[in-house]
Design an enzyme around this catalytic site. Structure first.
Site, PDB file in Angstrom:
ATOM      1  N   GLU A  92      64.700  19.564 -26.787  1.00 54.47           N
ATOM      2  CA  GLU A  92      64.531  19.359 -28.226  1.00 54.47           C
ATOM      3  C   GLU A  92      63.204  19.889 -28.753  1.00 54.47           C
ATOM      4  O   GLU A  92      63.009  19.971 -29.958  1.00 54.47           O
ATOM      5  CB  GLU A  92      64.695  17.874 -28.563  1.00 54.47           C
ATOM      6  CG  GLU A  92      66.001  17.342 -27.989  1.00 54.47           C
ATOM      7  CD  GLU A  92      66.464  16.060 -28.642  1.00 54.47           C
ATOM      8  OE1 GLU A  92      65.922  15.696 -29.683  1.00 54.47           O
ATOM      9  OE2 GLU A  92      67.378  15.430 -28.089  1.00 54.47           O
ATOM     10  N   GLN A 126      58.472   4.561 -32.966  1.00 55.37           N
ATOM     11  CA  GLN A 126      57.830   5.003 -31.732  1.00 55.37           C
ATOM     12  C   GLN A 126      56.337   4.700 -31.769  1.00 55.37           C
ATOM     13  O   GLN A 126      55.614   5.259 -32.597  1.00 55.37           O
ATOM     14  CB  GLN A 126      58.043   6.527 -31.600  1.00 55.37           C
ATOM     15  CG  GLN A 126      57.307   7.178 -30.450  1.00 55.37           C
ATOM     16  CD  GLN A 126      57.390   8.697 -30.517  1.00 55.37           C
ATOM     17  OE1 GLN A 126      57.656   9.251 -31.591  1.00 55.37           O
ATOM     18  NE2 GLN A 126      57.175   9.372 -29.414  1.00 55.37           N
TER      19      GLN A 126
END
Lengths: 378, 385, 378, 385
Positions: B244, B125
């Site tokens: 999450e 990422q």
């Protein structure tokens, strides 16, 4: 930044600080510390000789055995400066502890040999003694002395030329030197957090000539107590230096690092945290100065209390300042490339040496209230 | 085709999941010291999960996921943790998958999703940059369109596991002059094997490299690798974490550390010292109450609700508790606190220094605790600007 | 603001909260608390009757003796709301503790009399029992029972109509009621920090008719344990309410108070402190909810742990939030005129009742590790 | 005439001072529970000091003071504290005297200084206002010149002991339109018995009134009562604290509180609990190290130096330590922490709640600890704005 504020009428202390700065330019502490890991924790002989050449090793040795005749004020300032510069050699043990033992030892050839070698850097005399552990036992055998037992947490064991062993014999505590390469000496090393190896040194019926006895019972006990006292002071001073420099790095980083269009050091929550760190650092410096002053009085009880307080305060301050300084460096602080982590690791090592704050504080209140006058060491 | 997992009662699902995982997760991978193993180190477990169809818990079943509800997903994560299963490189599963499922084109989904499941593509990422950390919107890595190819230049940092990934989803600036800094940002899927990419691992305080710098020097990325619309990547980038966020506040790390502290304290006789017991009791109760607080948010998810900004309370508490526990370990270690080697405690070894150093990280990453407090001050307490 | 998050399918809990708000508008808590000081700490009978009328006194009494048949969820929400509103009547002891004792007592005329009187407000039944102290001794004498001994930290003693005495007899623990105006009962009061008087109640060979025995050995021990459990839960809930309201006041004050041209609540150091206070409050609320849930399971060990944790957390949170809230009110917070100080004082009282956090935490880990399974109370 | 006190060796001065004070300070006034007794409650001790010539330690001898150096003054204050002497209403001695000596006219000095020493004038200090606390420069109480008389309107608050004072030195705004808020402020000497003055005591958390609100409704103050120049009072107002700032950081309060804690703990058997001992040790060492830190600044004064902004470190540390000690007292008190009455400990009574509540004040007054930290961040650490 927090700094030991001591009178310096003849400029000795300024000179000492300047010479450490000059030294650090030649041998930058963070680099030496990283290099040491690559060597498995062994000392860099070049750095240690240079320190000896500068007159820093065995600074506390009396003039009668070739020392500079300088005192604890100078040692405190030296240790503080070494801490700031992160010159992480085992100054506390292989210089302060060793010199205090030798300085008070009985005159004789062995004492002279060791003292001269320490001052010149040729001899690395490493104390072998563990606080609170089962002592090494010394027995007289066939005109020599046989040592059995082990000492833990010995710094620079692999670089030692001689161990200064504090052993128990029938009469009490005896102090003697042992050649580090003697056959019955075994060294087992573990990795220390700041890259220095920490060893267990074992003596298996190790025969030592009686000429190597440096001091006998009664006197040795006093010597050991004094060596602990001086070393704790030196460690406290070094911790103060580590703390002060870590704070300086945190201030520099937060003043520099821009997020949301402003240096993060301009945010009030960061500012207040830095102020709290600074106060802790100032208190550490004041506690060390108080200990230096107390050691120059005749009141040993007062000196013991002052040194306990100084080591506890400086250890706690350094650990806590370095932790927060790492955090204030953000992700950068979590890398090995950034120096701030090295300060944290050095602080952990020094703080854990010869008593963590909790233990020292309890010893302080016990001593002060006279609850346990019986305990002598540690 | 098997029935919908969400129709199975929680405890039955828990038992089914637990039994299979316990039997299939290799023993040598359990309770790893490394927080972030490389792909190769855990590949067999990755492939086993994929073969079973249990690799992507939250992806819809049409894409090969389990389609778990938030409540079932919590059970999945809890059991995973309790069994000491290693964290797998999960940027593909946890971030890229959901991102493509929500914003990707049909072609992108068809191409990338199966390759995540097969392990052919390992993702990382690319968000943070040297001068864009907490203040992510100030990112500078640029992508300039040249025909149907973006030319990317710039640098990312703190790119977790980039050195074992072959793809990166990267935030780039495609418009330099917009007044609102959040505008003009786009999301690209970038092949790390492209010419002009250089990855440099960064060693951390624990002498492990789990994050990297990634440099882009005229890297060419096809236009079809753009996710969503050009210049509107900020919304895409910010959306990937839904429920999450609760896991940032999970008690896993302090739970593990407290157990290690307990074992060390037992081996060292510290429980005979009431002063230690008093400090231990505080840590124990902090952990216990963290469980109660976690449950408060988990209930919201189980009831089908969404989490507000207030869930940050968990992240702050758990990361700071983790630090306090590991600091206490160093106190109990006494002179041994000087060691970086693990400490022998009876017949086990306790990685006190490893945990102490590891605990420095979570208070920084995933949004530093200072940023979390800023957000709470505004979004929950509504304090004046 | 932090709040107990409990399922409320039929709206009972919302109604309870609303009714406390309505009550607080008629009898504002801070005013009642200040008035009480003027009365030397005695209860205001008007407020207590109104609370009884609202159905709050003896909320936990079972339906078989005229209670509402409501449970601990409702009690927790009621106590929380009373805490927020600073309605500082002795709900924990003279309602929760007393109702739990009576609810489990043997059926009979005395139990019915007391339960009915409590619910109507005509009887104020105050538990007389001290944790960890020398118990009151009960001896059978001429067909009645003679009580000797003293209990400390009794709230509302002067306002009591009956004491619920936990005494030790030859068989174990016995529970009985004593008329508060009995000749051999002496009350000695001291000023409590929140204006309520705290008394020592002494029994000098005090004769009690056997009809007043409510429960005998074995059963009484269970009852006492349960009463402590319920009361600690109620106190934890009340503390959570106190903490939540104190935080709200601090936020309101700092959002309002302008210095240097900005509300002080816009300064980051203040904001972060308020966030930390809020987190503590949220954890307190979550801990209380966890305890309510645990009490509804069959696992008594789990319930004991959960209640210990809740009382410890809520007590610590309330004390710490109120302290900081006082500070955030600046000089104003140091005045008696500002309500925030009353919250602090109330938090101190409740936190010190039935175990301070340190004691409760130690009990938790001892219980959990099974180190001292022998201890039953406190 | 006696010799200069500053020529006497420190220890001799200390002994001389101590002996006389111990013999002359009435026993019933020692170790008073009240931090701030009213003038009448301590008048006999005030007059005894005045008669001896020891009332004004720092005033030059020509004005009837002792002319002590900062070093000697520290000894004076230390011995005073050790002997448990009560604080006297000292705004006249400590603030008005130095203010007039530096900025007053000859007429003002001749008129007011002797009346302070005789106790005829009892002074209080009118600085803070409801909306001007930490931000003092925003004060609004106005004084408008009407011929040779100022007409004063407005309100002061937190005016310590105004209800036993008959004079106030008051900061007023004499110029409303200046851009720099610190300009346009003047210092007036105001007779509290003037028409239009109303004093309302404010009860504090300890149910004592030691400060007041003071209201001014067209109060007429002669022009000759202006100190220094009109509109330039800010410098005058800020100057009155010189080396005395060190006393804000003196260990006196925590020292007293720790001794009370020790006695309470002994009576309750708390020293048998190693967990308490560990907490006590931390407090004891904090106090000990505060002594070392105090000495660091005292040395500067003894060497004739001046204190910088860094002395605020002492104020922060001592006030927060005082709070932590009194909080520990409530822990040791157990169920008795609920009492506001003093606690019986053997043959003495310990005012635990009194000290706990008292310890709330010093962290606020004299510049809140937040303001002190702001100052340190700028003036000492030079952090960016």
């Amino acid at each position: 930044m927090p700094k030991l504020m001591l009178d310096d009428p003849d400029g000795t202390l300024v000179m000492l600080r300047d010479s450490v700065n000059g030294f650090a330019a030649r041998f930058p502490g963070p680099k030496a510390l990283r290099d040491r890991r690559g060597r498995g924790g062994a000392m860099d002989p070049q750095i240690w000789s240079a320190m000896a050449e500068a007159g820093w090793i065995g600074l506390l040795l009396p003039e009668d055995c070739g020392g500079a005749g300088l005192g604890l004020r100078e040692q405190a300032v030296l240790s503080e400066a070494l801490g700031r510069a992160l010159i992480a050699e085992p100054t506390g043990t292989a210089s302060v502890f060793a010199a205090t033992l030798l300085g008070g030892a009985s005159s004789g050839a062995e004492r002279s040999r060791l003292a001269a070698g320490m001052a010149s850097g040729e001899i690395v005399a490493v104390p072998a003694w563990t606080s609170g552990a089962k002592p090494i036992v010394a027995r007289a055998v066939n005109g020599s002395i046989a040592l059995s037992g082990e000492t833990r947490f010995v710094e620079a064991a692999r670089s030692a030329t001689d161990f200064l062993v504090v052993a128990q014999d029938a009469d009490g505590v005896t102090l003697l030197s042992v050649a580090a390469d003697a056959a019955a000496v075994a060294i087992s090393e573990r990795a220390g957090v700041d890259g220095a190896a920490i060893a267990t040194v074992s003596f298996s019926n190790c025969a030592v000539p009686t000429e190597r006895v440096l001091s006998r019972a009664n006197r040795s006990e006093d010597l050991l107590r004094k060596a602990i006292l001086h070393t704790r002071l030196a460690l406290a001073a070094e911790l103060t230096g580590v703390a002060s420099k870590a704070l300086e790095l945190a201030i520099a980083y937060t003043s520099d690092r821009v997020q949301f269009g402003k240096p993060i050091g301009s945010f009030q929550a960061i500012q207040h945290r830095l102020v709290d760190m600074w106060i802790e650092g100032e208190f550490a410096a004041a506690a060390v100065v108080n200990a230096v002053d107390a050691l120059q009085s005749d009141d040993e009880d007062a000196a013991q209390l002052a040194v306990l307080a100084a080591k506890a305060r400086a250890g706690e301050a350094a650990f806590s300042i370095c932790r927060r300084a790492v955090h204030l460096h953000g992700a950068m602080g979590y890398t090995d490339e950034c120096d701030i982590g090295l300060y944290l690791k050095r602080a952990i090592n020094l703080n854990a040496t010869l008593g963590q704050p909790e233990q020292l504080r309890l010893e302080f209140v016990e001593r002060e209230s006279g609850l346990s006058r019986g305990r002598t060491y540690g | 085709m098997r029935s919908d997992w969400n129709d199975i009662p929680d405890e039955e699902f828990r038992a089914t999941f637990r039994t299979w995982v316990d039997q299939n997760c290799p023993a040598h991978l359990r309770y790893m010291r490394k927080q972030r193993p490389l792909f190769n180190e855990v590949a067999e477990w990755y492939h086993a999960l994929a073969a079973k169809g249990w690799l992507a818990p939250t992806w819809p079943r049409q894409y090969g996921g389990m389609g778990l509800s938030a409540a079932k997903h919590m059970i999945y994560v809890e059991e995973w943790g309790r069994l000491g299963c290693p964290r797998i490189p999960d940027h593909g599963i946890g971030l890229v998958g959901p991102l493509l499922i929500e914003y990707g084109s049909e072609e992108q989904k068809a191409h990338y999703l199966p390759r995540i499941l097969s392990g052919e593509h390992v993702w990382c990422q690319g968000y943070s940059e040297p001068n864009a950390g907490s203040d992510l919107a100030s990112l500078k890595t640029s992508a300039v369109l040249d025909g149907d190819v973006f030319v990317v230049n710039g640098q990312k940092i703190w790119t977790t596991l980039a050195h074992c990934a072959n793809w990166i989803f990267v935030l780039v600036r495609t418009e330099r002059d917009s007044k609102v800094r959040q505008k003009g940002i786009s999301v690209l899927l970038l092949d790390l094997t492209s010419p002009g990419v250089r990855v440099r691992p960064i060693e951390n305080l624990r002498w492990e490299a789990d994050f990297c710098e990634v440099f882009f020097d005229n890297v060419r990325v096809p236009l079809k690798n753009l996710v969503g619309k050009v210049n509107e990547g900020w919304t895409v980038a910010k959306s990937v974490l839904g429920h999450e966020r609760i896991f940032l506040g999970a008690p896993t790390r302090p739970e593990y550390a407290l157990e290690r502290l307990r074992r060390l304290a037992e081996a060292r006789g510290a429980f005979d010292d009431p002063a230690f017991l008093s400090r231990f009791a505080r840590l124990r109760l902090d952990l216990y109450d963290l469980g109660s607080a976690f449950e408060r948010y988990a209930k919201v998810l189980r009831a089908g609700g969404e989490l507000g900004a207030d869930v940050s309370a968990l992240k702050i508490f758990t990361t700071e508790l983790y630090q306090r526990i590991t600091e206490e370990m160093l106190t109990v270690a006494g002179e041994e606190a000087r060691l970086s080697d693990d400490l022998v405690a009876g017949d086990i070894e306790i990685d006190a220094m490893n945990l102490f150093l590891d605990s420095r990280a979570p208070a920084i990453f995933g949004g530093s605790n200072e940023i979390q407090r800023n957000i709470l001050a505004k979004a929950v307490l509504h304090l004046p600007g």
